[in-house]
Design a protein around this motif. Sequence first.
Motif, mmCIF file in Angstrom:
data_model
loop_
_atom_site.group_PDB
_atom_site.id
_atom_site.type_symbol
_atom_site.label_atom_id
_atom_site.label_comp_id
_atom_site.label_asym_id
_atom_site.label_seq_id
_atom_site.Cartn_x
_atom_site.Cartn_y
_atom_site.Cartn_z
ATOM 1 N N LEU A 214 -12.529 -6.315 -5.784
ATOM 2 C CA LEU A 214 -12.231 -6.517 -4.363
ATOM 3 C C LEU A 214 -10.742 -6.363 -4.086
ATOM 4 O O LEU A 214 -10.341 -5.809 -3.053
ATOM 5 N N ALA A 215 -9.899 -6.847 -5.008
ATOM 6 C CA ALA A 215 -8.450 -6.712 -4.838
ATOM 7 C C ALA A 215 -8.038 -5.241 -4.872
ATOM 8 O O ALA A 215 -7.181 -4.803 -4.089
ATOM 9 N N CYS A 216 -8.647 -4.472 -5.773
ATOM 10 C CA CYS A 216 -8.345 -3.031 -5.830
ATOM 11 C C CYS A 216 -8.780 -2.342 -4.544
ATOM 12 O O CYS A 216 -8.054 -1.506 -3.991
ATOM 13 N N THR A 217 -9.971 -2.703 -4.048
ATOM 14 C CA THR A 217 -10.555 -2.030 -2.885
ATOM 15 C C THR A 217 -9.842 -2.371 -1.591
ATOM 16 O O THR A 217 -9.565 -1.493 -0.763
ATOM 17 N N PHE A 218 -9.546 -3.661 -1.384
ATOM 18 C CA PHE A 218 -9.056 -4.110 -0.087
ATOM 19 C C PHE A 218 -7.592 -4.560 -0.083
ATOM 20 O O PHE A 218 -7.086 -4.985 0.957
ATOM 21 N N VAL A 219 -6.913 -4.492 -1.241
ATOM 22 C CA VAL A 219 -5.496 -4.848 -1.282
ATOM 23 C C VAL A 219 -4.664 -3.670 -1.803
ATOM 24 O O VAL A 219 -3.774 -3.161 -1.101
ATOM 25 N N LEU A 220 -4.937 -3.218 -3.030
ATOM 26 C CA LEU A 220 -4.136 -2.142 -3.611
ATOM 27 C C LEU A 220 -4.309 -0.830 -2.855
ATOM 28 O O LEU A 220 -3.317 -0.132 -2.567
ATOM 29 N N PHE A 221 -5.539 -0.473 -2.547
ATOM 30 C CA PHE A 221 -5.781 0.764 -1.804
ATOM 31 C C PHE A 221 -5.033 0.767 -0.462
ATOM 32 O O PHE A 221 -4.306 1.723 -0.149
ATOM 33 N N PRO A 222 -5.191 -0.283 0.377
ATOM 34 C CA PRO A 222 -4.445 -0.295 1.648
ATOM 35 C C PRO A 222 -2.927 -0.257 1.469
ATOM 36 O O PRO A 222 -2.219 0.372 2.269
ATOM 37 N N LEU A 223 -2.414 -0.927 0.424
ATOM 38 C CA LEU A 223 -0.976 -0.890 0.187
ATOM 39 C C LEU A 223 -0.505 0.536 -0.112
ATOM 40 O O LEU A 223 0.556 0.972 0.364
ATOM 41 N N LEU A 224 -1.291 1.258 -0.895
ATOM 42 C CA LEU A 224 -0.954 2.658 -1.174
ATOM 43 C C LEU A 224 -1.058 3.499 0.092
ATOM 44 O O LEU A 224 -0.270 4.430 0.309
#
Length: 347
Positions: A77-87
Motif C-alpha cells: 500500500l505504501a508503494c502504491t499510494f505513497v511512493l508512486f504519487p511522490l514520483l
Amino acid sequence: MKRLKWPSWLPIDPYILLLLGTVGLAALLPARGTGAEVASGASTAAIAFLFFLYGARLSTREAMDGVRHWRLHITVLACTFVLFPLLGLAARGLEPVLLNHSLYTGLLFLTLVPSTVQSSIAFTSMARGNVPAAICAGSFSSLVGIVLTPLLAAALLGGTGGGFSADSLLKIVLQLLVPFLAGQLLRRWIGGFIARHKKVLGYVDRGSILLVVYTAFSEGMVQGIWHQVSPLRLGGLLAVEAVLLAVMLAITWYGSKALGFNREDRIAIQFAGSKKSLASGLPMASVLFGAHASLAVLPLMLFHQMQLMVCAVIAKRRSRDPEAEQPVTPAPAAESRIAVGTGTRSG
C-alpha cells in the motif's frame, strides 16, 4: 475443432489490442449529439455495474483474514499510494520540456490508481512467489483505492486537474462506492451465482471498460483535445514511464530485501507494488475528468502494457533462480482462501 488461442510468445496482451481498436473506432466514428448522450448514459451505467460486480466478488471476511501478513500489505500500500504519487509529483519538473500539462496530469493520475489483482497473481505464481499474499495485496489495494484514489486526486490535482472538481468526488461516491457497497451487501445472496458465471461476467467487465474507453475518446475527438499531443510528446511520455516503472521495480525488490522479507514475499511485493490497474483506473478517470478523460487515461494505458511486458520477462527469470528450487513455506490457511476476482483479466 480446436479453440484458437493467443500465441504465448506474443508479448502484447490481446485485450490491449481491443482497447487500441476501440480508440481507433472512436477516432474514425466518434459519438456525437444524441449518440454521445446515449453512449455517456450507457458508460455511466456500465461503470456502476462494474463496481457492483467488484463488491459482490470480494469476500470481506476472507480478505480481513489476510491482515495477518500486515507488514507485507502495508509495504504494498505504501508503494502504491505513497511512493508512486511522490514520483509523480517529482515528474512535475518535466513539464513543459517533455510533457505538456494534459499528459502530466494523466501521468500523475496514473500514480494514484490502485494496484492490479489478476496480473500480480499471475506473475507472482510464475516466479514462484507468495501467491496468497499477492491475492490479498491486490484485493486490499483495489478496496482502499476506491476511496483513496479520489481523495488523492482531489488533493494533488485540485481544481485544475483537467476537469476535476469537487463534484467529481460526489460522483465517485454515487457511481463507484455506492454500487461497490451494494455488491458487498448483496453478496450473501448473489455471490454463488456470480462465482458460477465468472467467465461470462468477465466478458461483461471487459466490455464495460471498452465502452468507457470509446465514450472518453469520442468526447476527446469532438473537443479536439488530441491536437495537443505530438509524436515527440508521446515519445517523451514513454521514456518517463519506462523510468518510473524501472524505479518502482527496483524499490520494491531491493527495498523489501532491506526490510527483511524472504524471497517469496519479495516477489509478491514487487509485482503487486510496482503495477497499476487499468480496470480500476479507466472508470475512475471517466468519472473524474469527463471530456478530458481520453488524455488522462492515455498514460495509464501505455504504462499498463509496458508493465505487462516487462514483468513477464522478470517473472520468467525469477522462476529460474536457484532459490526458486527451495521448498516454499506454506501460507496460513486463512490467506489461502482469499477470493480472487476483483478486476478484469488485464488487471
